[in-house]
Each structure stands twice: as structure tokens, then as C-alpha cells.
Write an enzyme that holds these catalytic residues in place. Structure first.
Site, PDB file in Angstrom:
ATOM      1  N   ARG A  66      14.048  -9.838  18.991  1.00 38.44           N
ATOM      2  CA  ARG A  66      14.875 -10.841  19.568  1.00 38.44           C
ATOM      3  C   ARG A  66      16.114 -11.161  18.654  1.00 38.44           C
ATOM      4  NH1 ARG A  66      10.858 -15.201  22.371  1.00 38.44           N
ATOM      5  NH2 ARG A  66       9.811 -13.724  23.274  1.00 38.44           N
ATOM      6  N   ASP A 103       2.975 -18.476  25.635  1.00 42.45           N
ATOM      7  CA  ASP A 103       4.097 -17.722  26.567  1.00 42.45           C
ATOM      8  C   ASP A 103       4.980 -18.958  27.325  1.00 42.45           C
ATOM      9  OD1 ASP A 103       6.359 -15.934  26.956  1.00 42.45           O
ATOM     10  OD2 ASP A 103       4.736 -14.888  28.505  1.00 42.45           O
ATOM     11  N   LEU A 149     -12.547 -26.660  12.489  1.00 44.63           N
ATOM     12  CA  LEU A 149     -12.181 -25.612  13.202  1.00 44.63           C
ATOM     13  C   LEU A 149     -11.344 -24.708  12.384  1.00 44.63           C
ATOM     14  CD1 LEU A 149     -10.813 -24.911  15.919  1.00 44.63           C
ATOM     15  CD2 LEU A 149      -9.003 -26.452  15.400  1.00 44.63           C
ATOM     16  N   ASN A 183       7.797 -20.694  26.458  1.00 42.98           N
ATOM     17  CA  ASN A 183       8.909 -21.391  25.695  1.00 42.98           C
ATOM     18  C   ASN A 183      10.375 -21.164  26.133  1.00 42.98           C
ATOM     19  OD1 ASN A 183       6.707 -22.333  24.462  1.00 42.98           O
ATOM     20  ND2 ASN A 183       7.349 -21.326  22.306  1.00 42.98           N
ATOM     21  N   HIS A 187      10.773 -23.715  21.969  1.00 42.33           N
ATOM     22  CA  HIS A 187       9.928 -23.502  20.571  1.00 42.33           C
ATOM     23  C   HIS A 187       9.540 -24.651  19.979  1.00 42.33           C
ATOM     24  CE1 HIS A 187      10.370 -19.095  21.514  1.00 42.33           C
ATOM     25  NE2 HIS A 187      11.585 -19.107  21.121  1.00 42.33           N
ATOM     26  N   ARG A 219      -3.430 -16.902  28.612  1.00 43.24           N
ATOM     27  CA  ARG A 219      -2.082 -16.838  28.344  1.00 43.24           C
ATOM     28  C   ARG A 219      -1.410 -17.654  29.229  1.00 43.24           C
ATOM     29  NH1 ARG A 219       1.411 -11.427  27.624  1.00 43.24           N
ATOM     30  NH2 ARG A 219       3.264 -12.511  27.511  1.00 43.24           N
ATOM     31  N   SER A 233       4.918 -12.298  17.473  1.00 43.71           N
ATOM     32  CA  SER A 233       4.470 -10.663  17.547  1.00 43.71           C
ATOM     33  C   SER A 233       5.359  -9.871  16.555  1.00 43.71           C
ATOM     34  CB  SER A 233       4.472 -10.050  18.706  1.00 43.71           C
ATOM     35  OG  SER A 233       5.785  -9.795  19.285  1.00 43.71           O
ATOM     36  N   ARG A 275      17.012 -21.675  23.996  1.00 44.65           N
ATOM     37  CA  ARG A 275      15.700 -21.301  24.016  1.00 44.65           C
ATOM     38  C   ARG A 275      14.829 -21.936  22.893  1.00 44.65           C
ATOM     39  NH1 ARG A 275      13.765 -16.890  26.356  1.00 44.65           N
ATOM     40  NH2 ARG A 275      12.627 -16.470  24.268  1.00 44.65           N
TER      41      ARG A 275
END
Ligand code: FPP
Length: 251
Positions: free
Chosen positions: A67, A16, A127, A18, A33, A183, A61, A29
Site C-alpha cells: 500500500r 476488512d 482474554l 475500513n 482505519h 471476515r 498483513s 481511507r
């Protein structure tokens, strides 16, 4: 009860901040990102150094569809470019990539890139990188429950234990419950992310905006986690004294 698996930690990150990172710099914005991709690269590269075996990143999400369309398109474009440009590197790093979330609303070009990257990295053993796209934990749990009760091959009685096993399996929670959920961006909420898998996760909230998050932030979150005592509802081992008997009854 599930604890840190012997093969390593499962860390989940809500990336969170960005938008605010970019706005503070007088940029659109989407610049936040884009800058967030570098942070993704940093954590992926250093995750296994700090004992992480599974890393789940919340990229989009299901509520993010609210958005502006242009921002949504930009996020998809950025993720697609990341997969296209980084796939070889991920493979060389031993990363096994998997996308979780709904696939039926993902634009075809991104979906193709996801499928390509998943199959190209399928042999990765260092990973497990899970990227959550069009993801809602409540939807995932609801879908898992529907699959369990409508399975024509099952004649099991729908007990809680059976449902827990089936739901965990359907959620791919077999890669292990979340050990540590981080977060960034200063907010302290879960935002419909891995609700089932985080039943006993340790939570770490940081004011750092995602584009600024780096390997030292990751190392310090994991180090803090390693000093926490996880009891999973039990009591500390040191307090678990043998029971003694008073007047014939156990206390
Ligand atoms: C939340 O910050 C971030 C997102 C919704 C997008 C996350 C996407 C990336 C980091 C792009 C790269 C991802 C991958 C996996 C390559 P926000 O925009 O809600 O921040 P704000 O709260 O400051 O507005």
C-alpha cells in the site's frame, strides 16, 4: 483433532472494509482505519461476555506493505496510539496482549509500544488478545518448519507427526486452533491468515464494514457458531450406531 477448548473459544477476525467505509463517506481511507479502532475496542470489551478466550485480529498483513507508504505509516501510527492509550484499560480488563508476525520491519517506536504493552498486560487471564502485524501465515509456517529441521538439539526423525507438533508449537497454536474465523467487508477469502490454525475453523463472512462491526454482530456470529455441528472429519454422534455383523464380517 482439536476442538473448542474448555476454557473458551478462539475467534479470529479479518477486519476488512475500513477503506471502503471511509470512501463511501467522502473521507480519506485513513479515516476508516481510525474508525476501525472503535470497533476493536467494542469487540475486545465484549469478547469474554460471549465466551471468547482468545481473540486474534488481523491488523496488517505482510502483503499490506504494497500500500502507499502514507497509508502504511498511518496504520502503524494508529496501532501505536491504540496501544499507548488503551494499555491501562486492557490491563484492568484482564487482557493479555500479544503481537504475532514479523518484528524486524516494524518501526522502532511502534515496536517499543508493543513490547511495553505486552509486558504490562502479561498477567491478564480473562482474554488473550493477539494482534497480527506484518503477518503472513505462509511465512510463519515456513519459519516454523525451518526451525524444526535446523534444531541442533533434536535427533528426532522428521516424521509428519513430529513436524506437526513442532510447527504447531512454533506458531503458538498452543493457544488453541481457531474455532471461528470472521471476515467483515463482504469478501470471502483467508488472505494468508492463520492457515494452519484454521484447519477446522468455522467461517463467517459478513457484508458489514469493519468500522460498523459491533458487539451485537459479534454475539450473533458466536451464537450462529454455537448452533453449528463440528465433526472434525468424523460422523455425527447420533449416526454412530454400533457395528453389526452380517455373515461373519463387520459392516
Ligand atoms: C483492512 O481494510 C484493514 C486494514 C489493513 C487495517 C486494519 C487496522 C485497523 C482496524 C486499525 C486498528 C487496529 C488495531 C489492532 C488497534 P481495508 O483498508 O483493506 O478495507 P478496504 O477493503 O475497504 O479497502
Amino acid at each position: 483433532m482439536q476442538s473448542k477448548s474448555e476454557s473458551g473459544l478462539h475467534v479470529a477476525i479479518i477486519m476488512d472494509g475500513n477503506g471502503r467505509w471511509a470512501t463511501h463517506r467522502g473521507q480519506p481511507r485513513v479515516a476508516g482505519h481510525r474508525a476501525g479502532v472503535a470497533a476493536v475496542r467494542r469487540v475486545v470489551e465484549h469478547a469474554s461476555d460471549v465466551g471468547i478466550r482468545t481473540l486474534t485480529l488481523y491488523a496488517f498483513s505482510s502483503d499490506n506493505w504494497a500500500r502507499p507508504a502514507q497509508e502504511v505509516q498511518s496504520i502503524f501510527w494508529i496501532i501505536r496510539a491504540f496501544l499507548r492509550l488503551e494499555c491501562d484499560r486492557l490491563r484492568q480488563q484482564g487482557v493479555h496482549l500479544e503481537v504475532i508476525g514479523r518484528r524486524d520491519r516494524i518501526p522502532a517506536p511502534l515496536l517499543r509500544e508493543i513490547e511495553r504493552a505486552e509486558s504490562a498486560t502479561a498477567d491478564g487471564h480473562i482474554l488473550k488478545l493477539r494482534i497480527a502485524i506484518d503477518y503472513s501465515s505462509r511465512t510463519a509456517i515456513a519459519d516454523a518448519a525451518i526451525a524444526a529441521v535446523t534444531d541442533p538439539n533434536s535427533n528426532q526423525p522428521l516424521t509428519s507427526d513430529y513436524m506437526r507438533t513442532i510447527i504447531a508449537h512454533a506458531l503458538k497454536a498452543n493457544c488453541g486452533d481457531v474455532d471461528l474465523l470472521i471476515r467483515t467487508g463482504g469478501e470471502q477469502r483467508l488472505s494468508d491468515f492463520l492457515l494452519w490454525e484454521s484447519a477446522y475453523a468455522e467461517l463467517a463472512f459478513t457484508d458489514r464494514m469493519w468500522p460498523d462491526f459491533d458487539e451485537s454482530d459479534l454475539a450473533s456470529a458466536v451464537s450462529d457458531f454455537n448452533h453449528r455441528e463440528r465433526r472434525f472429519g468424523a460422523i455425527p454422534a447420533a449416526s454412530a450406531k454400533p457395528m453389526y455383523v452380517v455373515s461373519g464380517s463387520a459392516q
